[in-house]
Design an enzyme around this catalytic site. Structure first.
Site, PDB file in Angstrom:
ATOM      1  N   HIS A 265       0.839  -1.194   0.000  1.00 32.19           N
ATOM      2  CA  HIS A 265       0.000   0.000   0.000  1.00 32.19           C
ATOM      3  C   HIS A 265       0.871   1.239   0.000  1.00 32.19           C
ATOM      4  O   HIS A 265       1.950   1.242   0.597  1.00 32.19           O
ATOM      5  CB  HIS A 265      -0.930   0.016   1.223  1.00 32.19           C
ATOM      6  CG  HIS A 265      -2.059   0.967   1.043  1.00 32.19           C
ATOM      7  ND1 HIS A 265      -1.959   2.287   1.399  1.00 32.19           N
ATOM      8  CD2 HIS A 265      -3.297   0.792   0.520  1.00 32.19           C
ATOM      9  CE1 HIS A 265      -3.106   2.876   1.100  1.00 32.19           C
ATOM     10  NE2 HIS A 265      -3.936   2.002   0.560  1.00 32.19           N
ATOM     11  N   ASP A 316      -8.038  -4.920  -1.082  1.00 33.54           N
ATOM     12  CA  ASP A 316      -8.467  -5.727  -2.223  1.00 33.54           C
ATOM     13  C   ASP A 316      -8.150  -7.212  -2.085  1.00 33.54           C
ATOM     14  O   ASP A 316      -8.649  -8.022  -2.858  1.00 33.54           O
ATOM     15  CB  ASP A 316      -7.794  -5.201  -3.507  1.00 33.54           C
ATOM     16  CG  ASP A 316      -8.277  -3.816  -3.850  1.00 33.54           C
ATOM     17  OD1 ASP A 316      -9.498  -3.597  -3.810  1.00 33.54           O
ATOM     18  OD2 ASP A 316      -7.440  -2.947  -4.139  1.00 33.54           O
TER      19      ASP A 316
HETATM   20  N1  COA Z   1       4.213  -7.164  -4.870  1.00 33.75           N
HETATM   21  C1  COA Z   1       5.558  -7.226  -4.952  1.00 33.75           C
HETATM   22  N2  COA Z   1       6.343  -6.178  -4.741  1.00 33.75           N
HETATM   23  C2  COA Z   1       5.752  -5.023  -4.415  1.00 33.75           C
HETATM   24  C3  COA Z   1       4.373  -4.889  -4.306  1.00 33.75           C
HETATM   25  C4  COA Z   1       3.595  -6.033  -4.541  1.00 33.75           C
HETATM   26  N3  COA Z   1       2.275  -5.998  -4.465  1.00 33.75           N
HETATM   27  N4  COA Z   1       4.061  -3.628  -3.974  1.00 33.75           N
HETATM   28  C5  COA Z   1       5.213  -2.973  -3.893  1.00 33.75           C
HETATM   29  N5  COA Z   1       6.239  -3.808  -4.151  1.00 33.75           N
HETATM   30  C6  COA Z   1       7.654  -3.498  -4.173  1.00 33.75           C
HETATM   31  C7  COA Z   1       8.011  -2.799  -5.454  1.00 33.75           C
HETATM   32  O1  COA Z   1       8.363  -3.682  -6.476  1.00 33.75           O
HETATM   33  C8  COA Z   1       9.154  -1.936  -5.009  1.00 33.75           C
HETATM   34  O2  COA Z   1      10.291  -2.745  -4.895  1.00 33.75           O
HETATM   35  P1  COA Z   1      11.744  -2.185  -5.290  1.00 33.75           P
HETATM   36  O3  COA Z   1      11.973  -1.047  -4.341  1.00 33.75           O
HETATM   37  O4  COA Z   1      12.629  -3.351  -5.094  1.00 33.75           O
HETATM   38  O5  COA Z   1      11.620  -1.726  -6.706  1.00 33.75           O
HETATM   39  C9  COA Z   1       8.751  -1.508  -3.615  1.00 33.75           C
HETATM   40  O6  COA Z   1       7.918  -2.545  -3.142  1.00 33.75           O
HETATM   41  C10 COA Z   1       8.012  -0.192  -3.585  1.00 33.75           C
HETATM   42  O7  COA Z   1       6.970  -0.289  -4.544  1.00 33.75           O
HETATM   43  P2  COA Z   1       6.152   0.946  -5.098  1.00 33.75           P
HETATM   44  O8  COA Z   1       5.265   0.468  -6.191  1.00 33.75           O
HETATM   45  O9  COA Z   1       7.062   2.086  -5.385  1.00 33.75           O
HETATM   46  O10 COA Z   1       5.350   1.329  -3.829  1.00 33.75           O
HETATM   47  P3  COA Z   1       4.057   2.098  -3.786  1.00 33.75           P
HETATM   48  O11 COA Z   1       3.987   2.751  -2.488  1.00 33.75           O
HETATM   49  O12 COA Z   1       3.887   2.970  -4.984  1.00 33.75           O
HETATM   50  O13 COA Z   1       3.007   0.885  -3.916  1.00 33.75           O
HETATM   51  C11 COA Z   1       0.984   0.030  -4.613  1.00 33.75           C
HETATM   52  C12 COA Z   1       1.718   0.984  -3.692  1.00 33.75           C
HETATM   53  C13 COA Z   1      -0.382  -0.228  -4.011  1.00 33.75           C
HETATM   54  C14 COA Z   1       0.818   0.710  -5.996  1.00 33.75           C
HETATM   55  C15 COA Z   1       1.764  -1.294  -4.772  1.00 33.75           C
HETATM   56  O14 COA Z   1       1.973  -1.889  -3.517  1.00 33.75           O
HETATM   57  C16 COA Z   1       1.071  -2.251  -5.710  1.00 33.75           C
HETATM   58  O15 COA Z   1       1.176  -2.113  -6.914  1.00 33.75           O
HETATM   59  N6  COA Z   1       0.317  -3.263  -5.164  1.00 33.75           N
HETATM   60  C17 COA Z   1      -0.407  -4.189  -5.969  1.00 33.75           C
HETATM   61  C18 COA Z   1      -1.658  -3.544  -6.525  1.00 33.75           C
HETATM   62  C19 COA Z   1      -2.710  -3.346  -5.462  1.00 33.75           C
HETATM   63  O16 COA Z   1      -2.993  -4.236  -4.673  1.00 33.75           O
HETATM   64  N7  COA Z   1      -3.344  -2.154  -5.480  1.00 33.75           N
HETATM   65  C20 COA Z   1      -4.413  -1.839  -4.561  1.00 33.75           C
HETATM   66  C21 COA Z   1      -3.993  -0.775  -3.592  1.00 33.75           C
HETATM   67  S1  COA Z   1      -5.219  -0.532  -2.352  1.00 33.75           S
END
Ligand code: COA
Length: 379
Positions: A265, A316
């Site tokens: 998240h 989710d």
């Molecule tokens: N699975 C695997 N790795 C994940 C991950 C996941 N669901 N979510 C984040 N990471 C990892 C990223 O690959 C990244 O790794 P790195 O630093 O080695 O590159 C790190 O964690 C940070 O990720 P980032 O996408 O920059 O963090 P964020 O704060 O933007 O992420 C989300 C937030 C929700 C976009 C992200 O966790 C995600 O895409 N989750 C899956 C989609 C989801 O469930 N969305 C609903 C949100 S309520």
């Protein structure tokens, strides 16, 4: 001259940037606390109803009995989407994505609402009542239409939660399931400046009408990194298929830098308090249907992601297996999110209108400057 290679002063994805003042909701990502207008989400899930939460989000306080009755009756009088909108939906290609349909149909509601364009409080609340009342009819109707079934008219004797399940499945939910779904709507109602709510506020900041703001919110919610994640969680569970394959599947996904849907998240660094409830519901549905597989697999993925990445499930993750066992089609999960989040969107739009300032940030320019135009024949 900027080269585009120097490090940026802008936070990627605006993480941590405070972009608005709001009294509607707050997320404490460190402690895993979510509040709506001062009330803890656990308290609201335990004691409130979705209708009462809508009142809270729009008015900033809990209603008394008479106010809640009047508010509920007003929503119920507005359950039915205009027939023209439903007729138009019958012309849409049957394979259309339900979120594309929702966005298009909700946008078209504007055309049949002569009083929905004002941004003063009365006009905007009127439009909010109509969209909030009607969005469930539209979302449920699409699943019926695409399957060649009769569209079921809303029943004014039912709550929003009961009514949605009735219009979707064609039969009334039992009391336990209806209450569980009502709580799921409460849990999804607001989440501060998430991507879709921020979108609605940006559109509201231009003084565009309620329909325009909500249509933009639906577009933002549809993306797989936002509301679209719940559908993708279920697709992942089905794809993995076998609990024994979970570890290898996750290892491969992580090695390929793929995100595990429903995990992680942008704000929570601990358990998402909404996931606490949905985990319980997933188990409740597993027991009710005598089908533990999806709950067990979800638990195993949760455990593996905590061990491997220190990451927790979000809202989710367990809603997917809950809705699946409720017999809800996979691609209707995100429209359900919209049926709930409409309450937070409209609350934020009302708040924006009440104290409006056009939202117009700046970009950090990283492109070239002072280039000399070359006539096309010389390029
Ligand atoms: N699975 C695997 N790795 C994940 C991950 C996941 N669901 N979510 C984040 N990471 C990892 C990223 O690959 C990244 O790794 P790195 O630093 O080695 O590159 C790190 O964690 C940070 O990720 P980032 O996408 O920059 O963090 P964020 O704060 O933007 O992420 C989300 C937030 C929700 C976009 C992200 O966790 C995600 O895409 N989750 C899956 C989609 C989801 O469930 N969305 C609903 C949100 S309520």
């Amino acid at each position: 001259m900027s080269t585009g290679t120097e490090s940026s002063s802008a936070a990627a994805g605006l993480r941590g940037v405070v972009a608005a003042q709001s009294a509607i909701g707050d997320v404490n990502g460190e402690q895993g606390i979510l509040i709506y207008q001062g009330y803890n989400i656990h308290d609201l899930a335990e004691h409130s109803t979705f209708e009462e939460v809508i009142y809270l989000l729009w008015n900033g306080r809990l209603p008394n009995r008479a106010e809640l009755d009047e508010h509920t009756a007003r929503l119920r009088r507005n359950y039915e989407a205009p027939q023209q909108v439903i007729d138009l939906m019958k012309q849409y290609p049957k394979e259309s994505d339900p979120m594309d349909v929702l966005r298009t149909a909700v946008s078209s509601l504007d055309l049949y609402d002569a009083k929905g364009q004002g941004t003063d409080r009365d006009a905007a609340v009127g439009a909010a009542v109509r969209i909030t009342g009607q969005i469930g009819h539209i979302a449920a109707a699409w699943d019926r239409i695409r399957n060649g079934k009769e569209v079921i008219a809303p029943d004014q004797n039912l709550s929003i939660a009961e009514n949605f399940l009735y219009m979707l499945r064609g039969e009334k939910a039992d009391a336990d399931e209806a209450r569980m779904f009502d709580i799921a709507l409460i849990l999804h109602a607001d989440h501060e400046l998430n991507a879709s709510t921020f979108t609605t506020r940006v559109v509201a900041g231009t003084l565009a009408d309620m329909y325009g703001c909500v249509t933009a919110g639906i577009a933002a919610l549809a993306g797989p990194l936002h509301g679209g994640a719940n559908t993708n969680v279920m697709k992942m569970l089905i794809e993995i298929g076998d609990p024994a394959k979970i570890d290898a599947w996750i290892d491969q996904a992580l090695a390929e830098k793929r995100k595990i849907m429903g995990i992680g998240h942008a704000v929570y660094k601990t358990e998402d308090p909404r996931a606490t409830w949905l985990r319980k519901f997933s188990k409740q549905m597993a027991d009710k249907k005598g089908e533990q597989k999806w709950y067990d697999m979800s638990q195993a993925i949760e455990k593996a992601m905590l061990e491997k990445k220190g990451m927790y499930p979000n809202v989710d993750f367990y809603s997917a297996s809950t809705y699946y066992l409720m017999g809800i089609p996979l691609d209707i999960y995100t429209p359900i999110f919209a049926v709930s989040r409409i309450s937070g969107w409209t609350g934020h739009i009302l708040e924006q209108y009440a104290n409006n300032k056009l939202i117009r940030p700046r970009a950090e320019y990283i492109g070239a400057r002072d280039l000399k135009y070359t006539p096309i024949a010389e390029r």
